[in-house]
Design an enzyme around this catalytic site. Structure first.
Site, PDB file in Angstrom:
ATOM      1  N   ASP A 316       0.846  -1.192   0.000  1.00 19.22           N
ATOM      2  CA  ASP A 316       0.000   0.000   0.000  1.00 19.22           C
ATOM      3  C   ASP A 316       0.885   1.247   0.000  1.00 19.22           C
ATOM      4  OD1 ASP A 316      -2.282   1.533   0.111  1.00 19.22           O
ATOM      5  OD2 ASP A 316      -2.807   1.017   2.176  1.00 19.22           O
ATOM      6  N   GLU A 319       2.708   4.848  -4.168  1.00 18.71           N
ATOM      7  CA  GLU A 319       2.746   5.742  -5.342  1.00 18.71           C
ATOM      8  C   GLU A 319       4.083   6.477  -5.515  1.00 18.71           C
ATOM      9  OE1 GLU A 319      -0.979   4.448  -4.291  1.00 18.71           O
ATOM     10  OE2 GLU A 319       0.194   5.811  -3.059  1.00 18.71           O
ATOM     11  N   ASP A 393      -8.136   3.980  -2.330  1.00 17.49           N
ATOM     12  CA  ASP A 393      -8.988   4.528  -1.282  1.00 17.49           C
ATOM     13  C   ASP A 393      -9.754   5.713  -1.855  1.00 17.49           C
ATOM     14  OD1 ASP A 393      -7.785   2.663   0.353  1.00 17.49           O
ATOM     15  OD2 ASP A 393      -6.222   4.050   0.972  1.00 17.49           O
TER      16      ASP A 393
END
Length: 395
Positions: A316, A319, A393
């Site tokens: 997670d 990025e 999300d």
């Protein structure tokens, strides 16, 4: 083109942007690389994931942005970047023999803008990246199937996922997760006759948000827990993110710090920012040595709970996402990676490389078992790691 020294770019630092000043020193000066591509007879366009838009991409004056960012809490817009990027465009043509398809792949992980317009002779596309090389692949189709085969012949074919991963999973956000929560889930589902194949453990299972650790007071025997799940025919998934708590008593941070394996600021010092553990540093996954180090963390000798082969991984925030870092909430473009490569040149590839290290670690741990990875960020070719992705999300 490129030119000038000392040129600085300041991001949007308004309150709406959600962070303090982020200044790009840009020592090489402003630059760009681009190409215009025409699709004769082109009528419909598809691809350029991931955007909040239709399966058939609308044409128009506003370009599509290809830039991996954490979209949580932001207004959804069809042209803004999201968590992952695949710079591939497919176009449907009308010909004398009927419909035909062609496409192109832009092999550049820097921030890119793509504008699509429809003209009298077909579809027009304009591609412009902040930096990097001009590396373009043209695919002639002519069918959707052959076009897909040509793309995957370039970026790689997908790995088969483990069969159990297609089953039932349970995942909940619990701040101070404990082992008893696992048995509450499994016993409750068993009592109700609801199947569950895999239990997921978010950041709450760690010791102070330090990945590859366990909160010992709440998980006193992780090996025993995973053995019990294995005896049930069940698996576990733990979360691992690329930000590392800045704490010299934390072995992952300390070992990478000593080895020079952390991302650096443009002045050469270690880059730090804010994320779930507080002040954090980021693993430099552009380095093969760092990826090897991260992969080795999944071996039972370093992660004993993995000894039974039924513990898998959720990547997670890769990025990479950084709190209080301008409107994009990500790493500064002038941050430095291995061999002094600037982050601007590899941004969209960062999450993919982190997932690659995870895949290599699971493969090395047990080559007889298919790896399982869920990654939030990705680039073209992520299918080679058999990685699953989700929409992020973005509720």
């Amino acid at each position: 083109f490129a030119g000038g020294e000392g040129w600085e770019h300041v991001s949007d630092t308004s309150e709406k942007a959600g962070g303090p000043d982020v200044i790009d020193s840009n020592p090489k000066g402003p630059a760009s690389v681009g190409i215009d591509v025409s699709f004769a007879g082109g009528k419909n366009a598809y691809g350029l994931p991931s955007h909040y838009t239709d399966f058939e991409i609308p044409f128009g004056d506003e370009p599509y942005r290809l830039f991996n960012v954490d979209e949580y809490g932001k207004t959804k817009h069809p042209h803004t970047g999201t968590y992952g990027t695949v710079p591939f465009l497919a176009v449907r043509h009308e010909t004398e023999k009927g419909a035909a398809f062609s496409g192109m792949y832009w092999n550049n992980p820097a921030e890119t803008f793509v504008q699509l317009q429809k003209g009298e002779k077909g579809a027009q596309s304009w591609w412009s990246a902040e930096s990097g090389s001009l590396d373009v692949f043209a695919f002639l189709g002519p069918s959707p199937r052959s076009l897909s085969r040509q793309l995957h012949g370039t970026t790689g074919f997908g790995q088969a996922v483990p069969l159990w991963s297609l089953g039932a999973h349970v995942c909940r956000w619990i701040i101070d997760m404990k082992e008893e929560d696992i048995w509450e889930w499994t016993d409750g589902f068993d009592r109700l006759g609801i199947p569950v194949d895999t239990v997921w453990m978010d950041i709450g299972h760690t010791d102070g948000k330090r990945y590859w650790t366990w909160a010992s007071e709440r998980f006193p025997d992780p090996e025993g827990m995973m053995k019990r799940l294995e005896d049930m025919g069940r698996r576990g998934v733990t979360i691992h993110d690329p930000h590392l708590k800045k704490d010299e008593s934390y072995f992952v941070y300390k070992e990478l710090l000593d080895a020079g394996g952390l991302v650096r600021k443009h002045d050469g010092s270690v880059f730090t920012g804010s994320c779930w553990p507080g002040e954090s540093a980021w693993a430099d996954v552009t380095s093969g040595a760092v990826r090897y180090f991260l992969a080795n963390l999944y071996s039972p000798s370093r992660y004993p709970a993995a000894k039974y082969g039924n513990l898998y991984t959720w990547n997670d925030m890769n990025e990479p996402a950084i709190f209080e870092a301008g409107k994009d909430k990500t790493m500064p473009r002038d941050a430095l990676h291995a061999e002094d490569v600037e982050h601007r040149d590899v941004h969209n590839l960062y999450g993919h490389l982190f997932a690659m290290a995870t895949w290599e670690g699971q493969r090395a741990r047990d080559s007889r078992r298919r790896p399982f990875i869920l990654t939030r960020s990705y680039f073209a070719g992520i299918q080679r790691q058999g990685a699953a992705v989700w929409t992020g999300d973005n509720r």
